[in-house]
Design an enzyme around this catalytic site. Sequence first.
Site: not given
Length: 395
Positions: A186-187, A190, A201, A210, A283, A288
């Site tokens: 996931h990271e 990005h 974002y 996301e 958020d 998210h």
Amino acid sequence: MAIATHHNHHSLHCQNHNPLHCIVPSYILQELAQQGSPIQRERAQNALTVSDQTRVERQQIADEAPRRSFRLAEVVKQRTIYDAGFETQLPGRPVRTEGDPPTGNPAVDEAYDGSGETFALFHEVYQRNSVDDQGLHLKSTVHYGKGYDNAFWNGKQMSYGDGDEDLPEEERIFNRFTTAIDIIAHELTHGVVQYEAGLIYQDQPGALNESFADVFGCLVKQRKFNQAVDEADWIVGAGLFTANVNAQGIRSMKAPGTAYNDPRLGKDRQPGHMRDLYKGSEDKGGVHINSGIPNRAFYLAATEIGGYAWEKAGRIWYLTLRDKLDRTSDFQEAAQQTLQVAAELFGLGSLEQQAVRKSWAEVGIDVETPVISKAEPAGCMLAPAAIFRSLFNLK
Ligand SMILES: [Zn+2]
């Protein structure tokens, strides 16, 4: 008193505008900072504050990141794992580089293997040369901070906290953040998003950012364990929470809104349909939260197509991210473009294209039948031009 007030104000401000890509959303940490035991509250507050400190550096990096303009022929896999020694200075001391044997330190070896599996999916399946498609050196820092309950991509590397490994058993909420390979993937995704569509974002573009990170996070995990669509759990971050917490993971792509429900963490807030779209400002406009909608669309498309999700559904989503979307794309545009790519790859009216259309309709997004130019024949067989582009990674 004046200092404390200022500090709190500053933290709150930065939580709202922080572009750092953390795996645990601030609303979960804020819940924990209110409902947890004293040490759990302290750690949640700490995780929120650490994000704050790295904000400025992250923004500078994002401004520098260029969109890929050419491609190197040579594919290079280069990983380095650093140990921050429970401090927050990046990157820390190098402890394992490409080709080195395992160290025996689980966080180091999991970060090494997980970034390797992520590189492998993007390279072996989508012919991508690392995160930037130009052989970017993959850097990961483990043992980041003391009792740090998060993991993040800061624009040029990954960092992983150890969670609550040092606490007594009954106080533990989080395991170490390298535990779940989909968090690692996931990271890193990005990073891929940053070099391709560059989705901002915030609001729907941020929720798509996301969602792409979750999609390829899950695909790296499914490929590693050789799971077909009906064998996968479709949970992001399974294994991250300890048995003390009522949670399967951090998000569910299959059933958004059901991943956790615990007095200390609150309840999973993800919608799985446009009628429940979150419209507030928390958020960063629900990056998210609303990612549940495109996440579920991907799950439905992949399941309808069947087999291994990374082969067809994953390829459609990857080419859409790489070639079709830009910084401000919203859900409607993502839906339209995945349909376009499905038609280019598999033909108008193909099972794959119909599965994609149906899956977006099920989450409340209707898309028009795509138009394909005469130069790219499609409809009976695979379109040669599309295959050529895909194989040779051309724009
Ligand atoms: Zn993320």
